[in-house]
Enzyme design. Structure first.
Site, PDB file in Angstrom:
ATOM      1  N   ASP A  54      21.112 -28.028  64.530  1.00 39.32           N
ATOM      2  CA  ASP A  54      21.740 -29.068  63.714  1.00 39.32           C
ATOM      3  C   ASP A  54      22.279 -28.534  62.394  1.00 39.32           C
ATOM      4  O   ASP A  54      23.290 -29.025  61.886  1.00 39.32           O
ATOM      5  CB  ASP A  54      20.749 -30.208  63.442  1.00 39.32           C
ATOM      6  N   THR A 107      14.778 -26.613  68.154  1.00 38.76           N
ATOM      7  CA  THR A 107      14.597 -26.933  69.572  1.00 38.76           C
ATOM      8  C   THR A 107      14.001 -25.775  70.349  1.00 38.76           C
ATOM      9  O   THR A 107      13.215 -25.976  71.279  1.00 38.76           O
ATOM     10  CB  THR A 107      15.948 -27.339  70.194  1.00 38.76           C
TER      11      THR A 107
END
Length: 313
Positions: free
Chosen positions: A92, A17
């Protein structure tokens, strides 16, 4: 007057991200190089070496990708010119990759993972602040003794027992309150060619998923079990089948924190799983348990060594 030499920090970019922007379709994908991200950080009195390793969403990382990250870290640590290493990574699977780097490398310099919860084009992007804090942490030579660290949302945490607890909060990570790594053992197995599956346990479930993982060629299995590491009688039977085939089964929990104790019976409790051949993970939750098990299998560890590694507090 002699000028003080600036520390040289290696920054390994892997995507995530922190490197992502939203496209015209509204989807976020890693599109920024590490060099571009460093331009967003205020000027610092250090030298930087950017390593553009990959540009992936961390949810898509394979064990081979994680091995590549660990190899890249090892290469930078071996360079006498390098003072510390920062890895830009998606959240993640940050807890997984960082643990692999921890168990595969004996650290003499700081190694710090960081990333972001908000994309680089978000009006309140958190990546630049996380990156700046990580660079500062990588310059602190005392941090080498703490093992691999994750610097995120104003906190710097050791990776052993780390887990992501929020999908959107900028303080994304916590460390198990019971987790204390008192001894570091460096393992050198190559995890790239392995398959280790995580099987989710639900109340009343059967052993079909475990049997399917074995049939698909899993080298090991981690159970995301209930409570302090409990399942069902059918799961216990499936674990016994794995044990007969010498496929290690680790019992972790879907509960995010607390020490696991194999205390319950009744046919499917943690005590019964242990009798069937499963090994309880005292503190590591499923994601990190999978990584440690994969590394132990790759290192050809026997059952006693695996059990000792997971009971280590």
């Amino acid at each position: 007057m002699t000028e003080t030499k600036k520390p040289l920090i290696a920054v390994i970019a892997t995507g995530g991200t922190i490197a992502s922007k939203r496209g015209a379709d509204g989807a976020s994908t890693p599109s920024l190089k590490g060099a571009s991200l460093l331009k967003l950080v205020p000027a610092v009195a250090i030298e930087l070496r950017v390593v553009e390793l990959m540009a992936k969403d961390s949810s898509s990382l394979t064990l081979a990708d994680m091995q590549a990250v660990s190899d890249a870290v090892a290469e930078q640590l071996a360079d006498d010119a390098i003072s510390g290493v920062v890895i830009l990574h998606g959240t993640d699977s940050m807890e997984e990759t960082s643990l692999l780097v921890q168990v595969q490398n004996r650290l003499t310099k700081p190694v710090v993972f960081t990333g972001a919860q908000r994309t680089a084009d978000h009006p309140e992007a958190d990546g630049p602040a996380n990156l700046a804090a990580s660079l500062e942490a990588a310059c602190n030579t005392d941090n080498a003794a703490r093992g691999v660290l994750v610097c995120f949302g104003g906190r710097t945490l050791p990776v052993w027992g780390l887990y992501k607890f929020s999908a959107d909060a900028t303080e994304a990570f916590r460390q198990s309150r019971q987790s204390k790594m008192t001894e570091r053992v460096t393992l050198k197995g190559r995890v790239g060619g392995l398959r280790v599956d995580v099987v989710a346990i639900s109340p009343g479930c059967d052993g079909v998923q475990i049997d399917a993982s074995v049939a698909a060629g899993a080298n090991g299995i981690v159970l995301a079990a209930l409570g302090s590491g409990n399942a069902t009688a059918e799961v216990v039977q499936a674990v016994a089948r794995c044990h007969a085939r010498r496929i290690p089964v680790i019992v972790s929990s879907r509960v995010p924190d607390g020490r696991l104790v194999a205390a319950y019976g009744g046919g499917g409790g943690g005590h019964d799983l242990g009798l069937a051949g499963a090994i309880h993970s005292t503190t590591l939750r499923p994601g990190q348990a999978r990584i440690l098990l994969a590394e132990l299998i790759a290192s050809q560890a026997d059952r006693e060594t695996i059990a000792a590694a997971f009971s280590h507090d």
